[in-house]
Design an enzyme around this catalytic site. Structure first.
Site, PDB file in Angstrom:
ATOM      1  N   THR A  95       0.858  -1.192   0.000  1.00  0.00           N
ATOM      2  CA  THR A  95       0.000   0.000   0.000  1.00  0.00           C
ATOM      3  C   THR A  95       0.887   1.232   0.000  1.00  0.00           C
ATOM      4  O   THR A  95       1.576   1.508   0.987  1.00  0.00           O
ATOM      5  CB  THR A  95      -0.909   0.023   1.242  1.00  0.00           C
ATOM      6  OG1 THR A  95      -1.687  -1.162   1.272  1.00  0.00           O
ATOM      7  CG2 THR A  95      -1.838   1.238   1.190  1.00  0.00           C
ATOM      8  N   LYS A 170      -7.213   1.929  -2.860  1.00  0.00           N
ATOM      9  CA  LYS A 170      -6.811   1.305  -1.585  1.00  0.00           C
ATOM     10  C   LYS A 170      -6.791   2.344  -0.448  1.00  0.00           C
ATOM     11  O   LYS A 170      -7.235   2.070   0.661  1.00  0.00           O
ATOM     12  CB  LYS A 170      -5.418   0.657  -1.769  1.00  0.00           C
ATOM     13  CG  LYS A 170      -4.765   0.175  -0.499  1.00  0.00           C
ATOM     14  CD  LYS A 170      -5.566  -0.923   0.184  1.00  0.00           C
ATOM     15  CE  LYS A 170      -4.978  -1.215   1.556  1.00  0.00           C
ATOM     16  NZ  LYS A 170      -5.860  -2.057   2.355  1.00  0.00           N
ATOM     17  N   LYS A 238      -0.031   5.304   8.426  1.00  0.00           N
ATOM     18  CA  LYS A 238       0.572   5.659   7.125  1.00  0.00           C
ATOM     19  C   LYS A 238      -0.519   5.816   6.063  1.00  0.00           C
ATOM     20  O   LYS A 238      -0.512   6.760   5.263  1.00  0.00           O
ATOM     21  CB  LYS A 238       1.569   4.549   6.742  1.00  0.00           C
ATOM     22  CG  LYS A 238       2.142   4.600   5.357  1.00  0.00           C
ATOM     23  CD  LYS A 238       1.701   3.480   4.422  1.00  0.00           C
ATOM     24  CE  LYS A 238       1.645   2.077   4.892  1.00  0.00           C
ATOM     25  NZ  LYS A 238       1.095   1.126   3.945  1.00  0.00           N
TER      26      LYS A 238
HETATM   27  P1  NAP Z   1       4.815  -5.961   8.000  1.00  0.00           P
HETATM   28  O1  NAP Z   1       4.433  -7.219   8.686  1.00  0.00           O
HETATM   29  O2  NAP Z   1       5.247  -4.788   8.809  1.00  0.00           O
HETATM   30  O3  NAP Z   1       5.952  -6.310   6.905  1.00  0.00           O
HETATM   31  C1  NAP Z   1       6.624  -5.294   6.235  1.00  0.00           C
HETATM   32  C2  NAP Z   1       7.583  -5.884   5.229  1.00  0.00           C
HETATM   33  O4  NAP Z   1       8.325  -4.809   4.604  1.00  0.00           O
HETATM   34  C3  NAP Z   1       8.646  -6.800   5.862  1.00  0.00           C
HETATM   35  O5  NAP Z   1       8.978  -7.807   4.939  1.00  0.00           O
HETATM   36  C4  NAP Z   1       9.805  -5.843   6.074  1.00  0.00           C
HETATM   37  O6  NAP Z   1      11.073  -6.491   6.151  1.00  0.00           O
HETATM   38  C5  NAP Z   1       9.720  -5.031   4.810  1.00  0.00           C
HETATM   39  N1  NAP Z   1      10.419  -3.750   4.914  1.00  0.00           N
HETATM   40  C6  NAP Z   1      10.167  -2.727   5.764  1.00  0.00           C
HETATM   41  N2  NAP Z   1      10.994  -1.694   5.519  1.00  0.00           N
HETATM   42  C7  NAP Z   1      11.819  -2.089   4.518  1.00  0.00           C
HETATM   43  C8  NAP Z   1      12.896  -1.480   3.813  1.00  0.00           C
HETATM   44  N3  NAP Z   1      13.285  -0.225   4.097  1.00  0.00           N
HETATM   45  N4  NAP Z   1      13.494  -2.171   2.836  1.00  0.00           N
HETATM   46  C9  NAP Z   1      13.085  -3.427   2.521  1.00  0.00           C
HETATM   47  N5  NAP Z   1      12.081  -4.077   3.145  1.00  0.00           N
HETATM   48  C10 NAP Z   1      11.445  -3.409   4.124  1.00  0.00           C
HETATM   49  O7  NAP Z   1       3.618  -5.411   7.084  1.00  0.00           O
HETATM   50  P2  NAP Z   1       2.375  -6.181   6.457  1.00  0.00           P
HETATM   51  O8  NAP Z   1       1.251  -6.142   7.410  1.00  0.00           O
HETATM   52  O9  NAP Z   1       2.820  -7.459   5.866  1.00  0.00           O
HETATM   53  O10 NAP Z   1       1.987  -5.131   5.300  1.00  0.00           O
HETATM   54  C11 NAP Z   1       2.697  -5.059   4.086  1.00  0.00           C
HETATM   55  C12 NAP Z   1       2.003  -4.029   3.193  1.00  0.00           C
HETATM   56  O11 NAP Z   1       0.646  -4.439   2.974  1.00  0.00           O
HETATM   57  C13 NAP Z   1       1.900  -2.626   3.812  1.00  0.00           C
HETATM   58  O12 NAP Z   1       1.987  -1.684   2.777  1.00  0.00           O
HETATM   59  C14 NAP Z   1       0.514  -2.618   4.430  1.00  0.00           C
HETATM   60  O13 NAP Z   1      -0.014  -1.311   4.537  1.00  0.00           O
HETATM   61  C15 NAP Z   1      -0.247  -3.454   3.427  1.00  0.00           C
HETATM   62  N6  NAP Z   1      -1.427  -4.160   3.937  1.00  0.00           N
HETATM   63  C16 NAP Z   1      -1.388  -4.788   5.145  1.00  0.00           C
HETATM   64  C17 NAP Z   1      -2.520  -5.442   5.603  1.00  0.00           C
HETATM   65  C18 NAP Z   1      -2.552  -6.146   6.934  1.00  0.00           C
HETATM   66  O14 NAP Z   1      -3.670  -6.408   7.408  1.00  0.00           O
HETATM   67  N7  NAP Z   1      -1.440  -6.469   7.577  1.00  0.00           N
HETATM   68  C19 NAP Z   1      -3.674  -5.484   4.809  1.00  0.00           C
HETATM   69  C20 NAP Z   1      -3.675  -4.873   3.563  1.00  0.00           C
HETATM   70  C21 NAP Z   1      -2.539  -4.203   3.142  1.00  0.00           C
HETATM   71  P3  NAP Z   1      11.685  -6.956   7.578  1.00  0.00           P
HETATM   72  O15 NAP Z   1      11.089  -8.300   7.848  1.00  0.00           O
HETATM   73  O16 NAP Z   1      13.140  -6.993   7.347  1.00  0.00           O
HETATM   74  O17 NAP Z   1      11.281  -5.905   8.591  1.00  0.00           O
END
Ligand code: NAP
Length: 287
Positions: A95, A170, A238
């Site tokens: 996102t 989104k 965010k």
């Molecule tokens: P998350 O658990 O916080 O995972 C974030 C991912 O991004 C991890 O793989 C992290 O790597 C990586 N990352 C963070 N900073 C980075 C950087 N500077 N360089 C490279 N990799 C980096 O988040 P998530 O919940 O999976 O969400 C991922 C995306 O989907 C976000 O944009 C979120 O808004 C969106 N989303 C989430 C949900 C939900 O319910 N969780 C639903 C819809 C959409 P590390 O493991 O090394 O930290």
């Protein structure tokens, strides 16, 4: 189909596992490389850099935290662009805002590749169950080619046209959700402070026209003040920030979302960023 997958957070891990279980050959990369080990148990290969993954795979999917992460994985040393070329496709499901997505699109096409943005609606459980709602935009031919993967990860894919449209849709969805969870939190706190049962409020809401799956799913945990992260609060804030910037761009006044964003900021300052977004309840509850 040989797929790359970059980013194994809460969402990316669940999505990559589904692809592996459905028979795709998946090569994964994560900034914290140790998180790849769990995927190897499901049959994944591991790339040491995003570039290594792109070199190996015709199609690469990304699911990263926020705009800085999405840009870094593409443009930095060892990034996607180093191996992007004609015949390859990049699908960013993170996102982000439309400007970030457009920068990535421009980088990918400058190397001869094709690009689709495909953020998702739905959280950890829908990701695990392959029930996400995918909001795709960009190159239609790439979208059509990777539809078998979208069908594994999601229950419905919308194709919304030009790059930026998926990102904007989104942000609208999550802006509504962020405002709703704030109103819900205020209602729960008001119920409690008025000497009423919060469980009764949940029961009343569920039977009426404003009942919804989110209140049903989050409500019981919220009244127990339990917030295990499915959608981290820092990501919801965010999304509010990016949605408000979109409102700024197109001249739409959003006082409700702006107020909700302030409460999410307060929650972050209380150290709740890594808790579920429903932990905004704590910020409402605290005077
Ligand atoms: P998350 O658990 O916080 O995972 C974030 C991912 O991004 C991890 O793989 C992290 O790597 C990586 N990352 C963070 N900073 C980075 C950087 N500077 N360089 C490279 N990799 C980096 O988040 P998530 O919940 O999976 O969400 C991922 C995306 O989907 C976000 O944009 C979120 O808004 C969106 N989303 C989430 C949900 C939900 O319910 N969780 C639903 C819809 C959409 P590390 O493991 O090394 O930290």
């Amino acid at each position: 189909m040989e797929l790359g997958f970059l980013g194994l957070g809460i969402m990316g891990k669940a999505m990559a596992v589904n692809l592996l279980k459905s028979g795709f050959n998946v090569t994964v990369w994560n900034r914290t490389l140790s998180k790849c080990e769990e995927l190897v148990a499901y049959g994944a290969s591991v790339g040491n850099t995003p570039a290594e993954v792109v070199k190996k795979c015709k199609y690469t999917i990304a699911m990263l935290a926020d705009p800085p992460a999405a840009l870094s994985v593409v443009f930095d040393k060892g990034g996607v662009l180093e191996e992007m070329c004609s015949g390859k496709g990049y699908i960013d499901m993170s996102t982000v805002d439309a400007a970030t997505s457009t920068k990535i699109y421009e980088g990918i096409i400058s190397k001869g590749g094709r690009f689709v943005e495909a953020p998702v609606s739905g959280s950890k459980k829908p990701a695990e169950d392959g029930q996400l709602i995918i909001l795709a935009a960009g190159d239609k031919s790439l979208h059509d080619e990777v539809m078998p993967a979208f069908d594994v990860m999601g229950k419905k894919t919308f194709f919304l046209g030009d790059v930026g449209n998926g990102a904007k849709m989104k942000l609208v969805v999550n802006m509504i959700m962020g405002s709703m969870v704030n109103a819900f939190s205020e209602g729960l706190v008001l119920t409690d402070k008025s000497g009423l049962s919060q469980q009764t409020l949940l029961d009343v809401l569920e039977l009426g026209g404003i009942g919804n799956p989110m209140f049903k799913l989050k409500g019981p945990a919220m009244i127990q003040q339990k917030f295990p992260p499915a959608f981290p609060l820092k990501h919801q804030q965010k999304d509010m920030r990016l949605a408000l910037a979109l409102g700024d761009d197109v001249g739409v006044s959003m006082p409700v979302a702006a107020a909700a964003n302030e409460v999410f900021k307060k929650a972050r300052s209380m150290g709740l960023g890594d808790h579920d977004f429903s932990a905004v309840y704590q910020a409402v509850k605290e005077p």
